[in-house]
Design a protein around this motif. Structure first.
Motif, PDB file in Angstrom:
ATOM      1  N   LEU A   1      -9.349   2.189  -0.271  1.00 60.08           N
ATOM      2  CA  LEU A   1      -8.046   2.746   0.116  1.00 60.08           C
ATOM      3  C   LEU A   1      -7.827   4.097  -0.555  1.00 60.08           C
ATOM      4  O   LEU A   1      -7.321   5.030   0.064  1.00 60.08           O
TER       5      LEU A   1
ATOM      6  N   ILE B   1       0.837  -1.191   0.000  1.00 62.28           N
ATOM      7  CA  ILE B   1       0.000   0.000   0.000  1.00 62.28           C
ATOM      8  C   ILE B   1       0.881   1.253   0.000  1.00 62.28           C
ATOM      9  O   ILE B   1       1.742   1.424   0.864  1.00 62.28           O
TER      10      ILE B   1
ATOM     11  N   LYS C   1      -9.267  -1.536  -3.352  1.00 61.22           N
ATOM     12  CA  LYS C   1      -8.501  -0.470  -4.017  1.00 61.22           C
ATOM     13  C   LYS C   1      -9.261   0.859  -3.940  1.00 61.22           C
ATOM     14  O   LYS C   1      -8.687   1.897  -3.603  1.00 61.22           O
TER      15      LYS C   1
ATOM     16  N   VAL D   1      -6.042   1.668   7.230  1.00 62.79           N
ATOM     17  CA  VAL D   1      -5.997   0.387   6.508  1.00 62.79           C
ATOM     18  C   VAL D   1      -6.728  -0.693   7.308  1.00 62.79           C
ATOM     19  O   VAL D   1      -7.533  -1.453   6.762  1.00 62.79           O
TER      20      VAL D   1
ATOM     21  N   LEU E   1      -4.828   6.446   0.152  1.00 63.25           N
ATOM     22  CA  LEU E   1      -3.842   5.371   0.034  1.00 63.25           C
ATOM     23  C   LEU E   1      -4.034   4.666  -1.297  1.00 63.25           C
ATOM     24  O   LEU E   1      -5.071   4.817  -1.942  1.00 63.25           O
TER      25      LEU E   1
ATOM     26  N   LEU F   1      -3.427   0.870  -3.350  1.00 60.32           N
ATOM     27  CA  LEU F   1      -3.017  -0.526  -3.424  1.00 60.32           C
ATOM     28  C   LEU F   1      -2.102  -0.675  -4.631  1.00 60.32           C
ATOM     29  O   LEU F   1      -2.433  -0.224  -5.724  1.00 60.32           O
TER      30      LEU F   1
END
Length: 187
Positions: free
Chosen positions: A54, A5, A51, A17, A59, A61
């Motif tokens: 995140l 990540i 994905k 996360v 963030l 992936l």
């Protein structure tokens, strides 16, 4: 299954996360800077959802091998400078090679090619941010900070600080609006 990540640089990122994994019903064994280990393989649909979730948290992936290595380099540097009790007493190149189990020349070339900056410059930027933090705490003298950050002297630290920030450490301490950069914004 190991997930990599991007942009995970703090404990807050690790909590984000963990929260996303929990929301999706994914059991994890570990969540560290830049990676999480989940107990099972996941479907493509669930991976796409992960994905997206995140991304909503800022963030990313990752699945590109080179990007993963670059992110690991960044995470080792952040861990070394901002989270370790003290900086290693060996050369940065040796430390990174040992931690990542790659030849330093390979790491340096890959990092420079992908980021447009050197690993050493990236380390210096992070060290200066850590020095700013230590100056704001006002618990250590400049000499003590220099020593804790593995500078040869307070003068060396001062010169590098001024080169990066345009300010002397003393002037920085006197500023009313202290300018620190968030870890995730250091490039």
């Amino acid at each position: 299954m190991k997930l990599f990540i991007k942009y995970m640089v703090s404990n807050r990122c690790k909590m984000a996360v963990k929260s996303v994994l929990k929301q999706l019903g994914l059991r994890y064994t570990t969540v560290d800077l830049g990676e999480a280990e989940i107990e099972e393989d996941i479907s493509n649909e669930l991976q796409d959802l992960l994905k997206r979730r995140l991304d909503e948290s800022g963030l990313e992936l990752m699945d590109d091998k080179r990007a993963i290595v670059i992110e690991k380099i960044k995470n080792v540097i952040v861990e070394m400078i901002h989270h370790a009790e003290e900086l290693p007493k060996i050369k940065n190149s040796e430390y990174l090679s040992e931690k990542l189990e790659f030849d330093y020349t390979y790491l340096a070339n890959l990092f420079s090619e992908a980021t447009g900056t050197t690993i050493e410059h990236y380390i210096i930027l992070h060290k200066i941010e850590r020095v700013k933090e230590l100056l704001l705490y006002d618990e250590l003298s400049l000499s003590e900070i220099a020593n804790s950050m593995n500078y040869s002297s307070a003068a060396h630290l001062s010169n590098q600080f001024k080169k990066i920030t345009g300010l002397t450490p003393t002037f920085f301490k006197q500023l009313k609006h202290k300018k620190r950069i968030a870890l995730e914004d250091i490039h």
